[in-house]
Motif scaffolding. Structure first.
Motif, PDB file in Angstrom:
ATOM      1  N   ALA A   1      30.126 -96.000 -86.640  1.00 50.40           N
ATOM      2  CA  ALA A   1      28.756 -95.523 -86.851  1.00 50.40           C
ATOM      3  C   ALA A   1      28.392 -94.442 -85.840  1.00 50.40           C
ATOM      4  O   ALA A   1      27.764 -93.430 -86.187  1.00 50.40           O
ATOM      5  N   HIS A   2      28.785 -94.636 -84.582  1.00 52.92           N
ATOM      6  CA  HIS A   2      28.524 -93.621 -83.563  1.00 52.92           C
ATOM      7  C   HIS A   2      29.251 -92.321 -83.885  1.00 52.92           C
ATOM      8  O   HIS A   2      28.674 -91.225 -83.769  1.00 52.92           O
TER       9      HIS A   2
ATOM     10  N   ARG B   1      27.696 -88.474 -84.664  1.00 57.29           N
ATOM     11  CA  ARG B   1      28.107 -87.266 -83.931  1.00 57.29           C
ATOM     12  C   ARG B   1      28.558 -86.168 -84.898  1.00 57.29           C
ATOM     13  O   ARG B   1      28.208 -84.996 -84.732  1.00 57.29           O
ATOM     14  N   THR B   2      29.335 -86.548 -85.888  1.00 51.07           N
ATOM     15  CA  THR B   2      29.828 -85.570 -86.868  1.00 51.07           C
ATOM     16  C   THR B   2      28.682 -85.007 -87.704  1.00 51.07           C
ATOM     17  O   THR B   2      28.590 -83.795 -87.919  1.00 51.07           O
ATOM     18  N   ALA B   3      27.802 -85.891 -88.160  1.00 46.60           N
ATOM     19  CA  ALA B   3      26.706 -85.471 -89.029  1.00 46.60           C
ATOM     20  C   ALA B   3      25.731 -84.537 -88.320  1.00 46.60           C
ATOM     21  O   ALA B   3      25.079 -83.710 -88.973  1.00 46.60           O
TER      22      ALA B   3
ATOM     23  N   GLY C   1      25.920 -79.149 -84.545  1.00 40.73           N
ATOM     24  CA  GLY C   1      25.090 -77.951 -84.673  1.00 40.73           C
ATOM     25  C   GLY C   1      23.602 -78.202 -84.496  1.00 40.73           C
ATOM     26  O   GLY C   1      22.825 -77.245 -84.420  1.00 40.73           O
ATOM     27  N   GLU C   2      23.197 -79.482 -84.417  1.00 42.99           N
ATOM     28  CA  GLU C   2      21.780 -79.811 -84.221  1.00 42.99           C
ATOM     29  C   GLU C   2      21.462 -79.913 -82.723  1.00 42.99           C
ATOM     30  O   GLU C   2      22.362 -79.981 -81.888  1.00 42.99           O
ATOM     31  N   LYS C   3      20.171 -79.951 -82.392  1.00 47.26           N
ATOM     32  CA  LYS C   3      19.763 -80.208 -81.012  1.00 47.26           C
ATOM     33  C   LYS C   3      20.008 -81.687 -80.746  1.00 47.26           C
ATOM     34  O   LYS C   3      19.279 -82.547 -81.272  1.00 47.26           O
ATOM     35  N   PHE C   4      21.019 -81.981 -79.957  1.00 50.59           N
ATOM     36  CA  PHE C   4      21.557 -83.336 -79.882  1.00 50.59           C
ATOM     37  C   PHE C   4      21.826 -83.731 -78.436  1.00 50.59           C
ATOM     38  O   PHE C   4      22.415 -82.985 -77.675  1.00 50.59           O
ATOM     39  N   LEU C   5      21.354 -84.928 -78.063  1.00 49.93           N
ATOM     40  CA  LEU C   5      21.576 -85.473 -76.731  1.00 49.93           C
ATOM     41  C   LEU C   5      22.133 -86.880 -76.885  1.00 49.93           C
ATOM     42  O   LEU C   5      21.554 -87.706 -77.584  1.00 49.93           O
ATOM     43  N   GLU C   6      23.258 -87.157 -76.226  1.00 50.78           N
ATOM     44  CA  GLU C   6      23.820 -88.509 -76.241  1.00 50.78           C
ATOM     45  C   GLU C   6      23.711 -89.121 -74.856  1.00 50.78           C
ATOM     46  O   GLU C   6      24.091 -88.505 -73.858  1.00 50.78           O
ATOM     47  N   LEU C   7      23.185 -90.323 -74.805  1.00 55.60           N
ATOM     48  CA  LEU C   7      23.049 -91.062 -73.563  1.00 55.60           C
ATOM     49  C   LEU C   7      23.810 -92.373 -73.683  1.00 55.60           C
ATOM     50  O   LEU C   7      23.726 -93.049 -74.707  1.00 55.60           O
ATOM     51  N   GLU C   8      24.537 -92.727 -72.627  1.00 54.70           N
ATOM     52  CA  GLU C   8      25.285 -93.980 -72.619  1.00 54.70           C
ATOM     53  C   GLU C   8      24.572 -94.986 -71.723  1.00 54.70           C
ATOM     54  O   GLU C   8      24.215 -94.670 -70.582  1.00 54.70           O
TER      55      GLU C   8
END
Length: 301
Positions: free
Chosen positions: A203-204, A208-210, A213-220
């Motif tokens: 799911a993660h 990420r794939t979907a 190109g978007e404004k995207f931030l990943e936090l762990e």
């Protein structure tokens, strides 16, 4: 305003509460409509739960440049029941954005197939496609490196009957046995533990794939919330949005800070189940147990 609404609700029969709430939301949308053209954007926080979303949501809700609407699909279910499947969810969600007026609008979406996609009768990928037409501008993905601890946190909170704790609240340890053949955090029947952990990873990766190109931030969770403190993750989000941090307070603490072998009554069975799999390390990764709380160190200034 919220206290006034609570008092009014006390005099309304419970069966009419969904109707009352729908009218209140319509009023809030109308109230914010005049300044909605100045809204700087829409934030979508994506996660599977038990990964620090509540502490961050509560911080964002205190920022005067953000209107945080929380778990919107859950609210939709409260307002319409299963009738939510009969409405155009993308149109309904977009209508909610005016509530924020000239502030950022933010909401959450749990991404496993049996979580919020099941409420709207869609898939996460199709939902994210719809988000582009809705007007979502910023995406945040919250992950947890040790997804076994995500599972344990879910069932520990469920068995305790309490999903969240205040920053000064003492957390009582709750011992329980994990059914390794019946794991679920959504609406679907349970599945084997290893299958569930694989599903979370997939799911993660799908998100990420979907969102390429978007404004995207990943936090762990482990790195950005548990080790550095929730305020650190919050400041990253504010930088991402281009808004000041403002004066906010941490209102939540970690719900399950105990070592796995002190919580799981069948810890040895879980170890044996994951032995030889890609997830075996999760049973012995106790770096987080008993460590800092999500309200850990706050940077000066």
């Amino acid at each position: 305003m919220s206290k006034l609404r609570s008092r009014i609700a006390q005099f309304v029969p419970r069966k009419f509460h969904p109707l009352l709430k729908r009218q209140v939301r319509r009023f809030d949308r109308l109230r914010g409509h005049s300044t909605a053209q100045a809204r700087p954007g829409v934030i979508l926080m994506l996660h599977v739960g038990r990964c620090g979303s509540t502490v961050l949501a509560n911080l964002l809700a205190q920022n005067n440049r953000v209107h945080w609407d929380g778990k919107l699909p859950r609210k939709a279910l409260q307002l319409y029941g299963d009738g939510i499947r009969e409405i155009d969810y993308s149109k309904w969600i977009a209508e909610q954005f005016t509530i924020s007026g000239d502030r950022f609008y933010g909401f959450e979406f749990k991404i496993l197939p049996d979580q919020y996609p099941a409420i709207f009768g869609t898939t996460t990928v199709d939902f994210l496609k719809a988000c582009r037409t809705m007007g979502v501008t910023h995406y945040i993905l919250l992950t947890r490196r040790n997804t076994l601890r995500h599972v344990v946190s879910h069932y520990a909170s469920k068995s305790r009957g309490n999903w969240h704790a205040g920053s000064g609240e003492k957390i009582q340890k709750k011992e329980f046995s994990l059914n390794i053949n019946d794991i679920t955090t959504g609406r679907a029947p349970g599945r084997a533990l290893t299958n569930y952990l694989q599903e979370v990873d997939a799911a993660h990766a799908e998100v990420r794939t979907a969102l390429t190109g978007e404004k995207f931030l990943e936090l762990e969770y482990e790195r950005d919330i548990d080790e550095a403190g929730a305020y650190h993750a919050y400041t990253q989000i504010c930088t991402f949005l281009g808004v000041p941090t403002g004066d906010v307070k941490i209102r939540n603490r970690r719900m399950n800070p105990y070592p796995l072998d002190s919580v799981l009554e069948n810890y040895d069975e879980v170890v044996q189940t994951l032995a030889g799999s890609d997830f075996a390390w999760m049973t012995c990764d106790e770096r987080n147990a008993g460590g800092s709380e999500p309200d850990g160190p706050r940077p000066a200034g």
